[in-house]
Design an enzyme around this catalytic site. Structure first.
Site, short mmCIF file in Angstrom:
data_model
loop_
_atom_site.label_atom_id
_atom_site.label_comp_id
_atom_site.label_asym_id
_atom_site.label_seq_id
_atom_site.Cartn_x
_atom_site.Cartn_y
_atom_site.Cartn_z
N CYS A 30 29.32 -20.45 -29.66
CA CYS A 30 28.46 -19.46 -29.02
C CYS A 30 29.25 -18.85 -27.86
CB CYS A 30 27.19 -20.16 -28.52
SG CYS A 30 26.15 -19.14 -27.45
N HIS A 31 28.87 -17.64 -27.47
CA HIS A 31 29.61 -17.00 -26.37
C HIS A 31 29.48 -17.74 -25.05
CE1 HIS A 31 30.43 -13.89 -29.23
NE2 HIS A 31 31.35 -13.48 -28.38
N THR A 32 28.44 -18.56 -24.94
CA THR A 32 28.31 -19.33 -23.70
C THR A 32 29.41 -20.40 -23.62
OG1 THR A 32 25.95 -18.88 -23.80
CG2 THR A 32 26.65 -20.61 -22.29
N HIS A 55 27.40 -26.46 -28.21
CA HIS A 55 25.97 -26.72 -28.04
C HIS A 55 25.12 -26.16 -29.17
CE1 HIS A 55 26.62 -22.72 -26.36
NE2 HIS A 55 25.33 -22.48 -26.61
N GLU A 56 25.75 -25.73 -30.28
CA GLU A 56 24.96 -25.16 -31.39
C GLU A 56 25.36 -25.94 -32.65
OE1 GLU A 56 24.34 -20.71 -31.31
OE2 GLU A 56 25.12 -20.84 -33.34
N CYS A 77 10.91 -33.25 -22.38
CA CYS A 77 10.49 -34.65 -22.20
C CYS A 77 8.99 -34.83 -22.39
CB CYS A 77 10.93 -35.17 -20.84
SG CYS A 77 9.92 -34.58 -19.46
N CYS A 111 7.48 -34.16 -17.59
CA CYS A 111 7.83 -33.66 -16.26
C CYS A 111 6.91 -32.49 -15.88
CB CYS A 111 9.30 -33.25 -16.21
SG CYS A 111 9.66 -31.69 -17.03
N CYS A 161 7.45 -29.49 -18.17
CA CYS A 161 6.91 -29.66 -19.53
C CYS A 161 5.38 -29.63 -19.52
CB CYS A 161 7.40 -30.97 -20.14
SG CYS A 161 9.11 -30.91 -20.67
N CYS A 213 12.85 -27.91 -18.93
CA CYS A 213 12.47 -29.31 -18.69
C CYS A 213 13.32 -29.83 -17.55
CB CYS A 213 12.71 -30.13 -19.95
SG CYS A 213 12.58 -31.92 -19.70
N ARG A 239 18.06 -32.33 -16.45
CA ARG A 239 18.84 -31.12 -16.15
C ARG A 239 19.87 -31.35 -15.05
NH1 ARG A 239 21.81 -27.82 -15.80
NH2 ARG A 239 21.70 -25.55 -16.00
N CYS A 298 20.89 -22.70 -30.95
CA CYS A 298 20.99 -21.77 -29.82
C CYS A 298 20.70 -20.31 -30.16
CB CYS A 298 22.36 -21.87 -29.12
SG CYS A 298 22.44 -20.79 -27.68
N ARG A 316 28.65 -15.53 -36.29
CA ARG A 316 28.80 -16.96 -36.02
C ARG A 316 29.85 -17.55 -36.95
NH1 ARG A 316 26.94 -16.47 -31.45
NH2 ARG A 316 25.33 -17.83 -30.60
N1 LIG Z 1 19.59 -16.92 -22.43
C1 LIG Z 1 19.95 -17.75 -23.38
O1 LIG Z 1 19.29 -18.77 -23.63
C2 LIG Z 1 21.16 -17.45 -24.21
C3 LIG Z 1 21.38 -18.14 -25.42
C4 LIG Z 1 22.49 -17.80 -26.19
C5 LIG Z 1 23.37 -16.83 -25.77
N2 LIG Z 1 23.16 -16.22 -24.57
C6 LIG Z 1 24.05 -15.15 -24.10
O2 LIG Z 1 23.71 -13.98 -24.82
C7 LIG Z 1 24.82 -13.08 -24.82
C8 LIG Z 1 25.06 -12.56 -26.22
O3 LIG Z 1 25.52 -13.56 -27.07
P1 LIG Z 1 26.15 -13.19 -28.51
O4 LIG Z 1 26.61 -14.47 -29.10
O5 LIG Z 1 25.21 -12.34 -29.30
O6 LIG Z 1 27.39 -12.30 -28.01
P2 LIG Z 1 28.32 -11.25 -28.77
O7 LIG Z 1 29.54 -11.14 -27.93
O8 LIG Z 1 28.46 -11.63 -30.19
O9 LIG Z 1 27.52 -9.89 -28.71
C9 LIG Z 1 27.60 -9.01 -27.65
C10 LIG Z 1 27.59 -7.58 -28.20
O10 LIG Z 1 27.54 -6.70 -27.09
C11 LIG Z 1 28.38 -5.58 -27.35
N3 LIG Z 1 28.72 -4.97 -26.07
C12 LIG Z 1 29.65 -5.37 -25.16
N4 LIG Z 1 29.64 -4.58 -24.07
C13 LIG Z 1 28.68 -3.63 -24.32
C14 LIG Z 1 28.18 -2.53 -23.56
N5 LIG Z 1 28.65 -2.24 -22.36
N6 LIG Z 1 27.18 -1.80 -24.10
C15 LIG Z 1 26.68 -2.09 -25.32
N7 LIG Z 1 27.13 -3.11 -26.08
C16 LIG Z 1 28.10 -3.88 -25.58
C17 LIG Z 1 29.54 -6.16 -28.13
O11 LIG Z 1 30.20 -5.16 -28.88
C18 LIG Z 1 28.82 -7.20 -29.01
O12 LIG Z 1 28.42 -6.64 -30.23
C19 LIG Z 1 25.97 -13.86 -24.20
O13 LIG Z 1 26.05 -13.51 -22.83
C20 LIG Z 1 25.52 -15.31 -24.33
O14 LIG Z 1 26.15 -16.14 -23.37
C21 LIG Z 1 22.07 -16.50 -23.81
N1 LIG Z 2 25.67 -22.81 -16.21
C1 LIG Z 2 25.38 -21.44 -16.41
C2 LIG Z 2 24.02 -21.30 -17.02
C3 LIG Z 2 24.11 -20.39 -18.14
C4 LIG Z 2 22.74 -20.19 -18.77
O1 LIG Z 2 21.95 -19.42 -18.25
N2 LIG Z 2 22.49 -20.83 -19.87
C5 LIG Z 2 21.32 -20.56 -20.68
C6 LIG Z 2 21.64 -20.96 -22.06
S1 LIG Z 2 22.98 -20.07 -22.73
C7 LIG Z 2 23.12 -20.71 -24.26
O2 LIG Z 2 24.08 -20.07 -24.93
C8 LIG Z 2 20.11 -21.38 -20.27
O3 LIG Z 2 19.33 -21.79 -21.09
N3 LIG Z 2 19.91 -21.58 -19.02
C9 LIG Z 2 18.85 -22.39 -18.51
C10 LIG Z 2 19.39 -23.72 -18.04
O4 LIG Z 2 20.64 -23.85 -18.01
O5 LIG Z 2 18.61 -24.60 -17.73
C11 LIG Z 2 25.45 -20.66 -15.12
O6 LIG Z 2 25.20 -21.26 -14.06
O7 LIG Z 2 25.77 -19.48 -15.20
ZN LIG Z 3 24.50 -20.65 -26.92
ZN LIG Z 4 10.29 -32.26 -19.18
#
Ligand SMILES: NC(=O)c1ccc[n+]([C@@H]2O[C@H](COP(=O)([O-])OP(=O)(O)OC[C@H]3O[C@@H](n4cnc5c(N)ncnc54)[C@H](O)[C@@H]3O)[C@@H](O)[C@H]2O)c1
Ligand SMILES: N[C@@H](CCC(=O)N[C@@H](CSCO)C(=O)NCC(=O)O)C(=O)O
Ligand SMILES: [Zn+2]
Ligand SMILES: [Zn+2]
Length: 380
Positions: free
Chosen positions: A49-51, A71-72, A101, A104, A107, A115, A119, A179, A374
């Protein structure tokens, strides 16, 4: 069935990130037995994953090195520590970076999927019981990551971070339900709660953005506008429900203005699925006055901050964020697996590459190319 490794240290292969940005190194890692409330899992498949790339890059304030990222994933329980009741050796599971859990304050609130139980420990790369790592290389401790560390043939996680899933489900596919896919679907279904007939804008058409599109389509959204700077994304995005495309590079005007003009005043819902704070601002500002809601999904680096004119919110736009799409992990990941088994949600369609753990650095290189959604690594 219990394996004869129960109670013993397992030495296995894992990809260790010794330092930010340095190639991951395949090492013989010792994985200690699970302590009370812990589960040791044989990881069979993990996706990238990109994270993972974000933390590896050194920009994550919670990124500690050396560590085992990932993590996936999906695997089979190898052994459990004292007091673990809900899973047993042989169970098919998905490790969940967002724990549940059920006890907490978070939850029990009914207001969030976050949760609080483990954490604090997972944020500093250790297990809760003794604040130690279960991984070591030649006696040197290696930090855990996100409470999952799935770039290892065996990992140890807290019991509140394990979802038991249908044993018939193909683990090389449902690992994605750890994820990216739930995050996108849940951003629409749980966080935004998109209604039928809505206009939706999705910034970034990677796996997360495409899952947002799929979620929006099933929620009955009428216009699903995909925004990406990579035109290669547009063809594939059609298969996930995107029915209009905008490439910011084709326009001189700010992208929020382009969208406001296209949609008679702005969209009902927007989703930022990239991790760029300038785009987060555009995603908010392309929302319709009075009700438009923007959801931040992308993860931005340490030091980055969002901004907009407060007037944007005063005039009724709403800014939200989502973690794991608002899904309660242990309860709802098995439900998502069942939905996949019933062909109600896509998963296979996000998998563009299959490789092995030994090829993990090449897999990360691929991830930065537009053609990869992916990549699933086989670990055994
Ligand atoms: N919040 C969460 O729980 C959670 C969970 C998983 C992933 N994420 C985050 O979500 C984001 C996306 O993940 P992904 O795996 O789909 O990433 P990815 O890199 O596959 O997709 C990103 C897309 O954005 C496009 N892009 C880049 N810059 C751009 C711009 N300026 N304007 C328009 N498009 C643009 C890229 O071409 C690409 O297609 C990442 O930051 C990841 O860390 C968050
Ligand atoms: N450690 C990072 C946190 C990044 C973040 O926001 N993570 C998301 C999941 S990304 C999965 O690909 C999330 O769920 N956050 C809630 C949590 O971490 O509890 C930072 O500090 O930037
Ligand atoms: Zn992820
Ligand atoms: Zn909990």
């Amino acid at each position: 069935m219990a394996e004869d490794t129960q109670g013993k240290v397992i030495t296995c292969k894992a990809a260790v990130a010794w330092e930010p940005n340095k190639p991951l190194s395949i090492e013989d890692v010792e994985v200690a037995p699970p302590q009370p409330g812990e589960v040791r899992i044989k990881i069979l498949y993990t996706a990238l994953c990109h994270t993972d790339a974000y933390t590896w890059s050194g920009q994550d304030p919670e990124g500690l090195f050396p560590c085992i990222l990932g993590h996936e994933a999906a695997g089979i329980v190898e052994s459990v520590g004292e007091g673990v009741r809900e899973v047993q050796p042989g169970d098919h599971v998905i490790p969940c970076y967002q724990a549940e859990c059920r006890e907490c304050k978070f939850c029990k609130s009914g207001k969030t999927n976050l949760c609080g139980k483990v954490r604090a420990a997972t944020g500093v790369g250790v297990m809760m019981t003794d604040r130690q790592s279960r991984f070591s290389v030649n006696g040197k401790p290696i930090f855990h990551f996100m409470g999952t560390s799935t770039f290892s043939q065996y990992t140890v996680v807290h019991d509140v971070s394990v979802a038991k899933v249908d044993p018939q489900a193909p683990l090389d596919k449902v690992c994605l339900l750890g994820c990216g896919v739930p995050t996108g679907l849940g951003a629409v279904w749980n966080t935004a709660k998109v209604e039928p007939g809505s206009n939706v804008a999705i910034f970034g058409l990677g796996t997360v953005g495409l899952a947002v599109a799929e979620g929006a389509k099933t929620a009955g959204a009428s216009r699903i506008i995909g925004i990406d700077i990579d035109p290669k994304k547009f063809d594939v995005a059609k298969n996930f429900g995107v029915n209009e495309f905008v490439n910011p590079n084709d326009h001189d005007k700010p992208i929020q203005q382009v969208l406001v003009d296209l949609t008679d005043g702005g969209v009902d819902y927007s989703f930022e699925c990239i991790g760029k704070v300038s785009v987060m601002r555009a995603a908010l500002e392309c929302c319709h006055k009075g009700w438009g809601t923007s959801v931040i999904v992308g993860v931005a680096a340490s030091g980055q901050e969002i901004s907009t004119r407060p007037f944007q919110l005063v005039t009724g736009r709403v800014w939200k964020g989502t973690a794991f799409g608002g899904f309660k992990s242990r309860t709802q990941v098995p439900w998502l697996v069942d939905k996949y088994m019933n062909k109600e949600i896509k998963v296979d369609e996000y998998i563009t590459h299959n490789m092995t753990l030994l090829e993990i650095n090449e897999a990360f290189d691929l991830m930065h190319e537009g053609g990869c959604l992916r990549c699933v690594l086989s670990l055994h």
